[in-house]
Design a protein around this motif. Structure first.
Motif, mmCIF file in Angstrom:
data_model
loop_
_atom_site.group_PDB
_atom_site.id
_atom_site.type_symbol
_atom_site.label_atom_id
_atom_site.label_comp_id
_atom_site.label_asym_id
_atom_site.label_seq_id
_atom_site.Cartn_x
_atom_site.Cartn_y
_atom_site.Cartn_z
ATOM 1 N N PRO A 143 0.830 -1.204 0.000
ATOM 2 C CA PRO A 143 0.000 0.000 0.000
ATOM 3 C C PRO A 143 0.868 1.259 0.000
ATOM 4 O O PRO A 143 1.875 1.322 0.702
ATOM 5 C CB PRO A 143 -0.786 -0.120 1.309
ATOM 6 C CG PRO A 143 -0.774 -1.571 1.643
ATOM 7 C CD PRO A 143 0.531 -2.095 1.140
ATOM 8 N N ASP A 203 -4.724 -9.074 -4.424
ATOM 9 C CA ASP A 203 -5.480 -8.222 -3.506
ATOM 10 C C ASP A 203 -6.955 -8.587 -3.478
ATOM 11 O O ASP A 203 -7.674 -8.221 -2.547
ATOM 12 C CB ASP A 203 -5.344 -6.747 -3.900
ATOM 13 C CG ASP A 203 -4.044 -6.127 -3.423
ATOM 14 O OD1 ASP A 203 -3.576 -6.516 -2.338
ATOM 15 O OD2 ASP A 203 -3.501 -5.264 -4.126
ATOM 16 N N PRO A 226 -5.469 -8.557 5.700
ATOM 17 C CA PRO A 226 -5.362 -8.626 4.238
ATOM 18 C C PRO A 226 -4.728 -9.935 3.775
ATOM 19 O O PRO A 226 -3.946 -10.558 4.490
ATOM 20 C CB PRO A 226 -4.458 -7.442 3.895
ATOM 21 C CG PRO A 226 -3.617 -7.257 5.127
ATOM 22 C CD PRO A 226 -4.507 -7.611 6.284
ATOM 23 N N ARG A 285 0.124 -0.435 7.263
ATOM 24 C CA ARG A 285 -1.315 -0.584 7.441
ATOM 25 C C ARG A 285 -1.731 0.004 8.779
ATOM 26 O O ARG A 285 -1.078 -0.211 9.796
ATOM 27 C CB ARG A 285 -1.709 -2.063 7.344
ATOM 28 C CG ARG A 285 -1.433 -2.653 5.972
ATOM 29 C CD ARG A 285 -1.734 -4.137 5.893
ATOM 30 N NE ARG A 285 -1.507 -4.625 4.526
ATOM 31 C CZ ARG A 285 -0.330 -5.058 4.081
ATOM 32 N NH1 ARG A 285 0.719 -5.070 4.889
ATOM 33 N NH2 ARG A 285 -0.200 -5.476 2.836
ATOM 34 N N SER A 342 1.829 -9.383 5.488
ATOM 35 C CA SER A 342 0.467 -9.862 5.216
ATOM 36 C C SER A 342 0.441 -11.210 4.514
ATOM 37 O O SER A 342 -0.542 -11.535 3.844
ATOM 38 C CB SER A 342 -0.288 -8.833 4.371
ATOM 39 O OG SER A 342 0.283 -8.717 3.076
ATOM 40 N N SER A 392 0.141 -8.355 10.053
ATOM 41 C CA SER A 392 -1.089 -7.562 9.966
ATOM 42 C C SER A 392 -2.125 -8.054 10.967
ATOM 43 O O SER A 392 -2.908 -7.254 11.492
ATOM 44 C CB SER A 392 -1.671 -7.635 8.554
ATOM 45 O OG SER A 392 -0.836 -6.983 7.638
#
Length: 280
Positions: free
Chosen positions: A29, A53, A63, A185, A238, A265
């Motif tokens: 991200p 994704d 995620p 995140r 993730s 995450s």
């Protein structure tokens, strides 16, 4: 088919009826890059784009959690990927995300799956053909059954914290592992799982983006303090680059490795989990 194939090998196999080429590029991200847009601009001829994704369990807040088997099968079928195909996955990402696609396909029962050594970077450097636009596919039939032994959940990993009989190996950069850099995140604390080792996934590659092999690959694990004779769980931010370490261990013939799908995450967002900072 070997688990790692060369650009020369793929160039010779392109066009075979049973061969399916998959672009599994993904970015962190905030990276400022869009994987699907880049795929449509240029990709290996005949490739389809696997959106890592999107092929996730949307009911889970973490995620990139593995989707239910029926969702995975549906997405594979919509890409024209079916039972009996040979799959070659590649990427054009510093995350080396093709390893995640390789792991997902294997976990859901695909038999013939390989990673393209050097990825799109090497393919382009050699002046090999490219095409642009969206992929044109005919639906296939993909049967998906999840191998639960391939996956580690939070409860399993919690039982391994500080265990001398197992290795937990984190693929994130050293500064993120140490808790010095902010997590990308929101709501995720910095740091790492207590007792884990840090092997940044980029350490497994040569300058031309090909995988290290043999003694060089083994040395990367050794230098990180990882004892390869112990069962291993790989983790990361993730669950994407954790697959890079798992694939690297696979290249060394090590198959007693699970991937912690929730990774940091999930662990870093849970106030009840123990956390450590600093070097391993």
């Amino acid at each position: 088919m070997e688990s790692l194939v060369s650009t020369e090998w793929l160039a010779g196999e392109l066009g075979a009826d049973d061969l399916k080429v998959i672009d599994a590029t993904i970015f962190l991200p905030g990276a400022g890059r869009d994987a699907r847009t880049e795929f449509e601009a240029e990709h290996i001829p005949g490739a389809v784009f696997l959106d890592l994704d999107e092929i996730v369990d949307t009911s889970n807040p973490a995620p990139h959690m593995l989707p239910p088997a029926h969702k995975f099968a549906s997405r594979m079928q919509s890409l024209g990927l079916g039972d009996g195909n040979r799959f070659v996955v590649y990427d054009n990402s510093p995350l080396h995300s093709s390893a995640r696609a390789w792991w997902m396909l294997k976990a859901f029962g695909a038999h013939y799956v390989a990673v393209l050594d050097g990825g799109l970077q090497k393919w382009k450097a050699e002046g090999r053909p490219l095409e642009s636009g969206k992929a044109h596919v005919r639906h296939g039939h993909f049967t998906a059954f999840l191998d639960k032994d391939a996956v580690a959940d939070k409860a399993y990993v919690s039982g391994l914290v500080h265990s001398p009989a197992h290795e937990i190996v984190d693929a994130r950069p050293a500064a993120r592992f140490a808790g010095e850099d902010k997590e990308p995140r929101p709501g995720v604390q910095p740091g790492h799982i207590p007792g884990s080792r840090n092997l940044p996934q980029g350490e497994l590659f040569n300058a031309d983006n090909t995988w290290k092999r043999g003694d060089e690959l083994r040395a990367a694990f050794y230098d990180a303090g990882v004892e390869l004779d112990k069962p291993m769980v790989t983790t990361c931010g993730s669950g994407v680059t954790a697959a890079v370490l798992l694939f690297g261990a696979h290249l060394l013939g090590k198959n007693d490795v699970k991937l912690y799908d929730g990774s940091w995450s999930e662990w870093g967002a849970d106030p009840s989990t123990p956390k450590a900072t600093g070097p391993a």
